[in-house]
Enzyme design. Structure first.
Site, PDB file in Angstrom:
ATOM      1  N   ASP A  72       0.863  -1.177   0.000  1.00 41.12           N
ATOM      2  CA  ASP A  72       0.000   0.000   0.000  1.00 41.12           C
ATOM      3  C   ASP A  72       0.901   1.229   0.000  1.00 41.12           C
ATOM      4  OD1 ASP A  72      -2.362  -1.441   0.088  1.00 41.12           O
ATOM      5  OD2 ASP A  72      -2.393  -1.516   2.264  1.00 41.12           O
ATOM      6  N   ASP A 119     -13.388  -4.464  -1.216  1.00 44.52           N
ATOM      7  CA  ASP A 119     -13.235  -4.313   0.228  1.00 44.52           C
ATOM      8  C   ASP A 119     -14.586  -4.647   0.855  1.00 44.52           C
ATOM      9  OD1 ASP A 119     -10.618  -3.396  -0.108  1.00 44.52           O
ATOM     10  OD2 ASP A 119     -11.289  -1.318  -0.335  1.00 44.52           O
TER      11      ASP A 119
END
Length: 252
Positions: free
Chosen positions: A11, A130
């Site tokens: 990330d 997600d």
């Protein structure tokens, strides 16, 4: 039987690798290109780079990053973050990325999945989802880096995404993310059993046994993790050896 894949995830925020818990409390984990090159050398099968602060204006930044990764990494890698058009994806592909990950933009405009699949092929399109399990026991889709809940159930959206042309699903459990308490077996199994494309399990990997569990009990095709690799808690060669000892085929 196909071999299972181990995929470190990086990330990225402002050009640095970061890692948090349940999508918050970020801390620095190093240079993404250096980490990616290290993981490739250690035997990672693929890499995923997600710019968690990406916007359309940052497209050039992401393209530059992809070029740096391509020069230093010799395994397939996926780039995501702010991809909302064929043009965005084309820039990343031409910069060296092997696949592009799409999330919020695809949910808001499912036609984007079809456009990308038509332009580049299904195998190029990774639909990132997600998801969070709510009190009613259902898993719901969240957008905008986990900040916005939708009424759409995870499995329903995954099926729609695959029908539209997604070649792979990257499934992140927000309940499990960063906890190192194990992957979300139930929702991963739901998707693996229901979809004709590979499912990458993400969120919660903390021990080598967790990887065995998600492959054996949930049928995941790949498992993605971040902090355990970034902070050197598990080495990829040791993990692959452990998986083989548990009769799970991996690439050496």
């Amino acid at each position: 039987m196909l071999t299972k894949r181990i995929i470190p995830c990086l990330d990225i925020k402002d050009g640095r690798t970061v890692k948090g818990t349940n999508f918050v409390d970020l801390r620095d984990a190093g240079d993404p290109v250096e980490l990616g090159a290290l993981y490739a050398k250690q035997g990672a099968d693929e890499l995923v780079f997600l710019d968690i602060t990406a916007t359309v204006e940052k497209r050039k930044t992401l393209a530059d990053l992809a070029k740096r990764i391509a020069r230093n990494v010799n395994i397939p890698f996926t780039v995501g973050g702010g991809v909302s058009s064929v043009e965005d994806a084309s820039v990343l592909l031409n910069s060296g990325a092997d696949k592009v990950s799409i999330n919020t933009a695809a949910f808001k405009n499912p036609g984007l999945i079809s456009e990308l699949a038509t332009a580049f092929g299904n195998q190029f399109v990774v639909l990132a989802i997600d998801t969070k399990k709510e009190e009613d026991g259902e898993w719901y889709v969240y957008l905008n880096g986990g900040r916005t809940k939708t009424p759409m159930r995870c499995l329903d959206w995954a099926k729609k995404g695959v029908e539209a042309g997604a070649g792979e699903i990257l499934l992140t459990s927000m309940n499990n993310d960063g906890t190192r308490a194990g992957f979300a077996i139930d929702i991963t199994k739901q998707l693996s059993d229901s979809l004709p494309v590979p499912v990458i399990a993400s969120g919660g990997g903390g021990t080598m046994q967790h990887f065995v569990d998600v492959f054996q009990n949930a049928g995941a095709d790949a498992a993605l993790a971040a902090s355990i690799f970034h902070f050197k808690e598990i080495d990829i060669p040791d993990l692959k050896k452990y998986l083989e000892q548990n009769n799970i085929r991996v690439r050496n």
